[in-house]
Design a protein around this motif. Structure first.
Motif, PDB file in Angstrom:
ATOM      1  N   PRO A   1       0.829  -1.210   0.000  1.00  0.00           N
ATOM      2  CA  PRO A   1       0.000   0.000   0.000  1.00  0.00           C
ATOM      3  C   PRO A   1       0.868   1.267   0.000  1.00  0.00           C
ATOM      4  CG  PRO A   1       0.045  -0.964   2.189  1.00  0.00           C
ATOM      5  CD  PRO A   1       0.770  -1.928   1.290  1.00  0.00           C
ATOM      6  N   THR A   2       0.460   2.249  -0.812  1.00  0.00           N
ATOM      7  CA  THR A   2       1.175   3.527  -0.849  1.00  0.00           C
ATOM      8  C   THR A   2       0.845   4.383   0.360  1.00  0.00           C
ATOM      9  OG1 THR A   2       1.125   3.448  -3.267  1.00  0.00           O
ATOM     10  CG2 THR A   2       1.631   5.572  -2.251  1.00  0.00           C
ATOM     11  N   TYR A   3      -0.420   4.481   0.695  1.00  0.00           N
ATOM     12  CA  TYR A   3      -0.872   5.249   1.854  1.00  0.00           C
ATOM     13  C   TYR A   3      -1.771   4.359   2.707  1.00  0.00           C
ATOM     14  CZ  TYR A   3       0.582   9.138  -1.133  1.00  0.00           C
ATOM     15  OH  TYR A   3       1.298   9.972  -1.940  1.00  0.00           O
ATOM     16  N   HIS A   4      -1.853   4.682   3.953  1.00  0.00           N
ATOM     17  CA  HIS A   4      -2.718   3.951   4.870  1.00  0.00           C
ATOM     18  C   HIS A   4      -4.101   4.587   4.870  1.00  0.00           C
ATOM     19  CE1 HIS A   4       0.541   1.470   6.429  1.00  0.00           C
ATOM     20  NE2 HIS A   4       1.288   2.565   6.470  1.00  0.00           N
ATOM     21  N   ASP A   5      -4.828   4.367   3.788  1.00  0.00           N
ATOM     22  CA  ASP A   5      -6.165   4.916   3.642  1.00  0.00           C
ATOM     23  C   ASP A   5      -7.054   3.872   3.001  1.00  0.00           C
ATOM     24  OD1 ASP A   5      -5.091   4.873   1.123  1.00  0.00           O
ATOM     25  OD2 ASP A   5      -5.129   7.036   0.813  1.00  0.00           O
ATOM     26  N   GLU A   6      -8.174   4.307   2.362  1.00  0.00           N
ATOM     27  CA  GLU A   6      -9.079   3.343   1.753  1.00  0.00           C
ATOM     28  C   GLU A   6      -8.401   2.542   0.662  1.00  0.00           C
ATOM     29  OE1 GLU A   6      -9.613   6.538   2.078  1.00  0.00           O
ATOM     30  OE2 GLU A   6     -11.535   6.961   3.034  1.00  0.00           O
ATOM     31  N   VAL A   7      -7.649   3.219  -0.202  1.00  0.00           N
ATOM     32  CA  VAL A   7      -6.951   2.506  -1.275  1.00  0.00           C
ATOM     33  C   VAL A   7      -5.913   1.553  -0.688  1.00  0.00           C
ATOM     34  CG1 VAL A   7      -5.538   2.789  -3.340  1.00  0.00           C
ATOM     35  CG2 VAL A   7      -7.350   4.431  -2.846  1.00  0.00           C
ATOM     36  N   GLY A   8      -5.197   2.003   0.323  1.00  0.00           N
ATOM     37  CA  GLY A   8      -4.229   1.125   0.972  1.00  0.00           C
ATOM     38  C   GLY A   8      -4.879  -0.081   1.611  1.00  0.00           C
ATOM     39  N   ALA A   9      -6.101   0.118   2.181  1.00  0.00           N
ATOM     40  CA  ALA A   9      -6.804  -1.022   2.770  1.00  0.00           C
ATOM     41  C   ALA A   9      -7.188  -2.035   1.702  1.00  0.00           C
ATOM     42  CB  ALA A   9      -8.037  -0.529   3.518  1.00  0.00           C
ATOM     43  N   VAL A  10      -7.633  -1.588   0.541  1.00  0.00           N
ATOM     44  CA  VAL A  10      -7.953  -2.514  -0.558  1.00  0.00           C
ATOM     45  C   VAL A  10      -6.704  -3.255  -1.021  1.00  0.00           C
ATOM     46  CG1 VAL A  10      -8.880  -2.690  -2.894  1.00  0.00           C
ATOM     47  CG2 VAL A  10      -9.925  -1.115  -1.264  1.00  0.00           C
ATOM     48  N   VAL A  11      -5.582  -2.541  -1.077  1.00  0.00           N
ATOM     49  CA  VAL A  11      -4.325  -3.181  -1.478  1.00  0.00           C
ATOM     50  C   VAL A  11      -3.943  -4.276  -0.483  1.00  0.00           C
ATOM     51  CG1 VAL A  11      -1.864  -2.803  -1.841  1.00  0.00           C
ATOM     52  CG2 VAL A  11      -3.513  -1.155  -2.721  1.00  0.00           C
ATOM     53  N   ARG A  12      -4.096  -3.997   0.804  1.00  0.00           N
ATOM     54  CA  ARG A  12      -3.772  -5.019   1.809  1.00  0.00           C
ATOM     55  C   ARG A  12      -4.693  -6.225   1.686  1.00  0.00           C
ATOM     56  NH1 ARG A  12      -3.105  -0.339   4.996  1.00  0.00           N
ATOM     57  NH2 ARG A  12      -5.220  -0.589   5.864  1.00  0.00           N
ATOM     58  N   SER A  13      -5.976  -5.999   1.393  1.00  0.00           N
ATOM     59  CA  SER A  13      -6.894  -7.126   1.198  1.00  0.00           C
ATOM     60  C   SER A  13      -6.517  -7.945  -0.028  1.00  0.00           C
ATOM     61  CB  SER A  13      -8.334  -6.596   1.072  1.00  0.00           C
ATOM     62  OG  SER A  13      -8.737  -5.927   2.252  1.00  0.00           O
ATOM     63  N   LEU A  14      -6.129  -7.264  -1.107  1.00  0.00           N
ATOM     64  CA  LEU A  14      -5.693  -8.001  -2.297  1.00  0.00           C
ATOM     65  C   LEU A  14      -4.419  -8.789  -2.027  1.00  0.00           C
ATOM     66  CD1 LEU A  14      -6.359  -5.484  -5.210  1.00  0.00           C
ATOM     67  CD2 LEU A  14      -7.605  -7.570  -4.669  1.00  0.00           C
ATOM     68  N   GLU A  15      -3.549  -8.247  -1.191  1.00  0.00           N
ATOM     69  CA  GLU A  15      -2.343  -8.992  -0.851  1.00  0.00           C
ATOM     70  C   GLU A  15      -2.693 -10.259  -0.087  1.00  0.00           C
ATOM     71  OE1 GLU A  15       1.507 -10.313  -0.185  1.00  0.00           O
ATOM     72  OE2 GLU A  15       0.633  -8.996  -1.717  1.00  0.00           O
ATOM     73  N   LEU A  16      -3.677 -10.183   0.812  1.00  0.00           N
ATOM     74  CA  LEU A  16      -4.119 -11.393   1.518  1.00  0.00           C
ATOM     75  C   LEU A  16      -4.725 -12.402   0.543  1.00  0.00           C
ATOM     76  CD1 LEU A  16      -5.704  -9.802   4.711  1.00  0.00           C
ATOM     77  CD2 LEU A  16      -3.482 -10.906   4.490  1.00  0.00           C
ATOM     78  N   ILE A  17      -5.518 -11.888  -0.428  1.00  0.00           N
ATOM     79  CA  ILE A  17      -6.088 -12.787  -1.437  1.00  0.00           C
ATOM     80  C   ILE A  17      -4.990 -13.411  -2.277  1.00  0.00           C
ATOM     81  CG2 ILE A  17      -7.565 -12.850  -3.481  1.00  0.00           C
ATOM     82  CD1 ILE A  17      -9.267 -10.666  -2.200  1.00  0.00           C
ATOM     83  N   ARG A  18      -3.972 -12.625  -2.613  1.00  0.00           N
ATOM     84  CA  ARG A  18      -2.857 -13.183  -3.398  1.00  0.00           C
ATOM     85  C   ARG A  18      -2.164 -14.298  -2.639  1.00  0.00           C
ATOM     86  NH1 ARG A  18       2.461 -13.201  -3.882  1.00  0.00           N
ATOM     87  NH2 ARG A  18       2.643 -12.147  -1.865  1.00  0.00           N
ATOM     88  N   GLN A  19      -1.960 -14.078  -1.358  1.00  0.00           N
ATOM     89  CA  GLN A  19      -1.319 -15.144  -0.566  1.00  0.00           C
ATOM     90  C   GLN A  19      -2.179 -16.389  -0.504  1.00  0.00           C
ATOM     91  OE1 GLN A  19      -0.391 -13.419   3.225  1.00  0.00           O
ATOM     92  NE2 GLN A  19       0.951 -11.805   2.354  1.00  0.00           N
ATOM     93  N   GLN A  20      -3.506 -16.225  -0.401  1.00  0.00           N
ATOM     94  CA  GLN A  20      -4.383 -17.393  -0.385  1.00  0.00           C
ATOM     95  C   GLN A  20      -4.333 -18.138  -1.717  1.00  0.00           C
ATOM     96  OE1 GLN A  20      -8.308 -16.194   0.812  1.00  0.00           O
ATOM     97  NE2 GLN A  20      -7.560 -15.040   2.596  1.00  0.00           N
ATOM     98  N   LEU A  21      -4.338 -17.373  -2.816  1.00  0.00           N
ATOM     99  CA  LEU A  21      -4.258 -18.021  -4.129  1.00  0.00           C
ATOM    100  C   LEU A  21      -2.908 -18.692  -4.338  1.00  0.00           C
ATOM    101  CD1 LEU A  21      -5.999 -15.337  -6.383  1.00  0.00           C
ATOM    102  CD2 LEU A  21      -6.936 -17.545  -5.641  1.00  0.00           C
ATOM    103  N   GLN A  22      -1.858 -18.068  -3.823  1.00  0.00           N
ATOM    104  CA  GLN A  22      -0.539 -18.671  -3.960  1.00  0.00           C
ATOM    105  C   GLN A  22      -0.464 -19.984  -3.195  1.00  0.00           C
ATOM    106  OE1 GLN A  22       2.803 -16.406  -2.425  1.00  0.00           O
ATOM    107  NE2 GLN A  22       3.941 -16.807  -4.317  1.00  0.00           N
ATOM    108  N   ALA A  23      -1.043 -20.010  -1.993  1.00  0.00           N
ATOM    109  CA  ALA A  23      -1.071 -21.260  -1.233  1.00  0.00           C
ATOM    110  C   ALA A  23      -1.902 -22.312  -1.955  1.00  0.00           C
ATOM    111  CB  ALA A  23      -1.640 -21.005   0.169  1.00  0.00           C
ATOM    112  N   ARG A  24      -3.004 -21.871  -2.567  1.00  0.00           N
ATOM    113  CA  ARG A  24      -3.850 -22.809  -3.331  1.00  0.00           C
ATOM    114  C   ARG A  24      -3.082 -23.365  -4.515  1.00  0.00           C
ATOM    115  NH1 ARG A  24      -9.380 -23.589  -4.029  1.00  0.00           N
ATOM    116  NH2 ARG A  24     -10.002 -24.194  -6.144  1.00  0.00           N
ATOM    117  N   ARG A  25      -2.273 -22.544  -5.193  1.00  0.00           N
ATOM    118  CA  ARG A  25      -1.512 -23.039  -6.348  1.00  0.00           C
ATOM    119  C   ARG A  25      -0.450 -24.044  -5.907  1.00  0.00           C
ATOM    120  NH1 ARG A  25       1.258 -18.935 -10.554  1.00  0.00           N
ATOM    121  NH2 ARG A  25      -0.967 -18.642 -11.048  1.00  0.00           N
TER     122      ARG A  25
END
Length: 771
Positions: free
Chosen positions: A715-739
């Motif tokens: 995340p660039t800033y700790h705001d709404e956009v940064g919160a979405v980025v952090r959620s996508l990072e969690l999703i990426r980690q879940q998909l990576q574990a699934r792969r």
């Protein structure tokens, strides 16, 4: 999320700025009433008083300098009788009401000329100490006040004598114009001298005498106020950062009589350059007050309050629309993205991701929906043979209108108010009414500058006359020594040299000399150097007892330029009879024509002989939507410089005046610029903090949905956009574990086969998939 981050603060700041600007617009674009006396008229009186103070200060300092210079020349020259000293002084300088030579040892009066000078004020304090021989103000038996200037005559092998010269503390001999009066006040507010008042005996009616008494009382009261204000230090009396007149100056408003309001300006005597040169006159505590009754302005506020309220209301409406547009198209979708991404990151895949209208929010929403399908078990494009079937079938296309377009539309919406207000509201043209006082003041002040320049040139020539008595053409070394000493004392000269009857230079100092021809028809103050880079102003004085020899001094152009720089007067130039520029308050080219033909015609008209001589003229020029106030004043009043035929011309645009119409226009432009600044600040804030990270997030989300699981999302800033980025990072980690678990599932058998029997002890165990 921190309170100062995200999309909410810039929208909130935009709303606050719009409301503040709306309140300011309602106040400044619809004032309750016009001032009774225009600010331009008051400022003009202040500048007039400053000019008078400069003229009085220069006059006093010149008298002191001339007397001391004469005493120094007499001390260095041959002994002379007191009667001869005063006669010679009177021929050279016609500026004192009385002169006296006193023997310091006996106190006897050795010689006297003109007005009788009382000597009761002479004491030890006057002749000794730090204030020795400084000018003194002395009151005569008649009640008049005189300024006493002293110089010591201390010759070798002779008694010490005191040379005293007196002159009245009169108002500077400047053009006052109609109805204007001027006074010189001492510390405490006592009026020492006045000018411009009519004599009561010359008035024809009691009403005129009553008005004269009223004006005299107003002058007395205003002089007392001005003297009290000028006691303040110049630094603390001025606004922070203000420059201009080095002394204390300001404006005052008096009473009203017969429909006219008394306006006044005041200025204390101050050195022209306090950091480099002290002024004797500045230490006398004198104040110059200029007073002018002006017709009271009628209030013209009808309907203007309504205009201000309409402009402010329009700004509020457009501002609310802009804030609502940002809330609906930027803030609300961004908060929904934050909630949807956090739900998916926590594993809540039961319902699909909501749809978005367009832009980066729609791209991110579609990517989240595809990621939801991949997290739910359907094979995504990142897996071998995977598809986007099931819940992740929705794909995001490149939307045409992104967040940058939305910010542009918001800016256009606000510019619908800024542009008309700044460029169209309260616009002026060449029909603006300019008070006649401003034209008269421009003419009178130009005449004052002309008189100032003429007197300076006359003083320069008088200094040459005084110095020429010390010149000995037969002794070149002694003559050059005298010239070097004179050049060091008088900064107005660029070069000094002595020429003989044939025009040959016999002694010189300073810059390179120019040709000087001794013709009977040529004035003693002239200009040469045509075709060069700068004009050459020359003044000459015949050398006594040397037939054909002349002492020539070249006056520096910078010295003349400094005399022309006056605040509130605009562009000022000295032009010759042909209208060519010789000196200017700003930069100029040597002998260039005036910038406008109307100014050249004005200079020629000012030089026409009318009655006793040429007179000053003032014009109001209206051309192409611009209003220009111009004036021309030829050299007149006597002295050798009056024969030069030069004219001082000045002009300035009327929009520099503090006239109500121009002030309204400036306020409108300021309101538009403030609105533009609010747009740049707030929307630029949104672009840097939200728009750019959101566009990068949309691209990262689409890559993640397409199967790129290698790029870590920060995340660039700790705001709404940064919160979405952090959620996508969690999703990426879940998909990576699934792969990582996917190869194990693909290695399992695809058809039902009998399970192998458990090997007996001692037999080798087969690996997974072994046959």
């Amino acid at each position: 999320m921190p309170l100062l981050g995200g999309i909410r603060p810039p929208i909130a700041v935009l709303c606050v700025l719009i409301l503040a600007l709306a309140g300011l617009t309602a106040q400044v674009l619809g004032p309750g009433s016009d001032p009774v006396v225009p600010k331009a008229v008051l400022s003009s009186q202040q500048h007039y008083a400053e000019d008078g103070a400069i003229a009085l200060r220069a006059s006093i300092d010149e008298r002191v300098t001339d007397l001391r210079r004469t005493a120094a020349a007499l001390n260095a020259g041959k002994p002379a009788e007191p009667e001869d000293v005063l006669s010679d002084l009177g021929r050279t300088y016609q500026k004192w009401t009385g002169t006296t030579v006193v023997d310091l040892e006996s106190g006897d009066v050795l010689a006297a000329r003109g007005e009788r000078i009382p000597l009761a004020w002479l004491d030890k304090d006057v002749l000794t100490g730090k204030s020795a021989l400084l000018p003194r103000m002395v009151r005569l038996e008649t009640g008049d006040v005189r300024l006493m200037t002293m110089a010591l005559l201390d010759r070798k092998d002779g008694p010490q004598q005191l040379l005293i010269a007196s002159n009245s503390l009169s108002v500077p001999p400047i053009t006052l114009g109609p109805f204007r009066t001027m006074a010189v006040a001492a510390r405490g507010g006592e009026v020492l001298a006045t000018a411009g008042f009519e004599q009561s005996e010359a008035l024809n009616s009691d009403q005129q005498r009553q008005e004269l008494e009223f004006l005299q009382k107003q002058m007395s009261d205003l002089s007392a106020q001005a003297a009290d204000r000028t006691e303040e230090h110049p630094v603390t009396a001025k606004q922070p950062g203000s420059r201009g007149y080095p002394g204390v100056s300001g404006t005052l408003t008096g009473g009203e009589y017969n429909g006219r309001v008394v306006s006044a300006g005041y200025a204390s005597l101050a050195s022209s350059d306090p950091e480099e040169k002290d002024s004797v006159a500045a230490g006398l505590g004198l104040t110059v007050v200029a007073m002018l009754p002006v017709v009271a302005e009628q209030s013209g506020s009808t309907g203007r309050e309504l205009y201000g309220l309409i402009a402010a209301g329009a700004l509020v409406v457009l501002g609310l629309l802009a804030a609502g547009f940002l809330w609906a198209r930027v803030q609300r979708p961004l908060l929904r993205l934050f909630l949807e991404s956090r739900r998916l990151a926590r594993g809540d895949l039961t319902r699909p991701v909501g749809t978005f209208r367009g832009g980066e929010a729609a791209r991110i929403g579609n990517a989240l929906e595809r990621l939801r399908g991949q997290l739910g078990g359907s094979d995504g494009p990142g897996t071998p043979g995977g598809t986007d079937d099931g819940g992740g079938a929705r794909r995001a296309g490149r939307t045409r209108f992104g967040i940058r377009v939305q910010l542009v539309l918001t800016a256009v919406l606000l510019l619908l108010w800024c542009v008309p207000v700044g460029l169209l509201l309260n616009r002026t043209d060449d029909s603006v009414s300019v008070p006649a006082t401003m034209v008269n003041d421009q003419r009178d002040r130009t005449d004052l500058v002309s008189d100032r320049v003429r007197r300076a040139l006359n003083e320069a020539q008088a200094d040459l006359v005084s110095t020429s008595r010390l010149v000995d053409v037969s002794d070149r070394d002694a003559t050059e020594s005298v010239l070097e000493d004179a050049l060091r004392k008088h900064t107005r000269y660029a070069a000094l040299y002595v020429v003989d009857a044939d025009g040959e230079v016999v002694a010189r100092t300073g810059g390179d000399p120019h040709d000087w021809s001794d013709g009977k028809d040529l004035p003693l103050v002239r200009v040469s150097g045509e075709g060069g880079k700068r004009p050459v102003i020359q003044a000459g004085a015949p050398v006594p007892e040397e037939k054909g020899a002349t002492l020539v001094g070249e006056v520096r152009i910078e010295f003349l330029n400094s005399l022309l720089k006056r605040p509130g007067l605009g562009e000022v130039r000295v032009a010759d009879a042909k209208g060519r520029t010789l000196a200017a308050s700003n930069g100029f080219l040597a002998f260039e024509e005036l910038p406008r033909k109307a100014l050249t015609d004005l200079v020629r008209a000012a030089g026409v002989q009318v009655g006793a001589g040429p007179v000053e003229n003032g014009l109001l020029l209206r051309d192409g939507g611009n209003v220009t106030v111009a004036a021309a004043a030829p050299f007149s009043g006597g002295g050798v410089a009056a024969d030069a035929g030069w004219t001082v011309v000045s002009w300035q645009n009327a929009d520099r005046f503090q006239i109500t119409a121009y002030e309204r226009e400036d306020r409108s432009v300021l309101a538009g610029l403030l609105g533009l600044a609010a747009i740049v600040v707030c929307l630029g804030w949104v672009h840097l903090v939200v728009a750019r990270p959101l566009r990068a997030l949309a691209a990262s989300a689409e890559k993640l949905a397409d199967g790129d699981l290698k790029a870590v999302l920060y995340p660039t800033y700790h705001d709404e956009v940064g919160a979405v980025v952090r959620s996508l990072e969690l999703i990426r980690q879940q998909l990576q574990a699934r792969r990582q678990q996917q190869p194990r599932r693909t290695a399992e058998p695809r058809t039902a086969e009998p399970r192998p029997t458990e090997p007996r002890p001692g037999e080798p165990r087969l690996g997974a998939g072994g046959r």
